[in-house]
Design a protein around this motif. Sequence first.
Motif: not given
Length: 472
Positions: A322-328, A436-437
């Motif tokens: 839930a707190d990592d929707p973008n896969g960081q 950032p990348v």
Amino acid sequence: MSARRTAPRHWRNTKLASHPFPEHPKFSQPEEIILELNAIQASILRHRPQPYVGTHFALRIDNPEHGRLLIKRLTPLIASAANCRDQQSWISIGISYAGLRLLGLPETSLASFPEAFRTGMAGRAAQLMDTGPNAPSHWDPAFQGNQMHVCLNVFSSGGEAWEKTRALAHEQFVDLHGITLLGAHQFGSHPDNLNPFGYKDGISEPAIEGNDVEPLPGQGAPIKAGEFILGYPGESGEPLKMPQPDILGRNGTFLAFRKYRSRLGAFNDYLRSQASTPAGRELIAAKLVGRWRSGAPLTLAPEADDPELGADYRRNNDFTYADDPNGQRVPLGCHMRRMNPRDSKVSVMTDVNVHRLIRCGTSYGKPYDESVTASQDQDDERGVYFMLISAKAHETLEFLQREWVNNGNFQNLGDERDPLIGLHEENDMFTVPAKPVRKRLVGIQTFNVLKGGEYLFMPSLPALQWIADSGR
């Protein structure tokens, strides 16, 4: 309601237990599912011993009469989910469609099995995307020509118990004319229960409604029993269609059996090519899978391994995305997130619960060794037997292979494939989201090569007796 009761100690069609309170038209109580554990094979619902050792026997039937005699001999030896708790070892059995035909099942019964099962795994290579090095033409001889009719599996805690049970299984067919042993494949847990790539094995199995095994934190709400055992309601609220007559299908399930040879040296070399330090290599290894090798999930230990967390089965699977929707923290395309997206938002609409499997994978050959190089892969025999159990194992496996393993679109990742078990082409990539990348890992290879497989039916104990009598 979490069912903890077991079925009566005889085989019968136990009805769903009714709730003691009267139903209210608005507030009716859910019915309790009681699984007939005495009729269900132990390997379906019971975890293998830890540590474990065992043998897979692949058998071909050329004499139907002796094939039925084999089933008759084996039936009293097959452990049920109710009686294996105190056993140090047990035997399970799976039978292919070709095997059931040779055993003399009625045509009406044979026709009632799903098409994919009737075709066999080799015949479904296109649907499974088993092409190139994974194509059936490259499989081991035991899996060629749909000739693995019966697969006997001996699971044990090791030592004398294993030797005794293995010998007992062997005795049932060694004197039978027309029963050919295609191969006896030994397997066993490696030190610290690591798989061939050095990751802790046996984490993240589904909780099943009506099973009398206490769910672990993180397993979520129990999945309907009918997704795994035929004859019970599934997630849709209705039982799946099952083989006929009822005694044949009820309390049985399907098994997708696949043998992979692991290219550990190629995997080690790839990690060395991507990072110059051991810490850097371990981080990449964790990103590819979604866990550190200790079993600690990246979502709970994103910066460094936590072996104590990895060893704690009450914590190492207790998380969501839930707190990592973008896969960081946990890349969207990593092996673990592909095989169980949990609460991830996926582009291909699907109910995650209906694609869950019971995994009984076993390791074989040499254990993990970080010093192995690609030049040694040809001579070093190591790998995994994937045993994937579900009431629709064929359908689920083909969906996973097509949509989640060998396709990235379900997570908007384009052509990316599962980094661990995907079939890769030259210069395939793996995306590691970062700020950032993002980082792109180029040159992912096919690290696990398919060496064979078959779709098998795991009948109930009453069904085995019915099969033994089917030619009369």
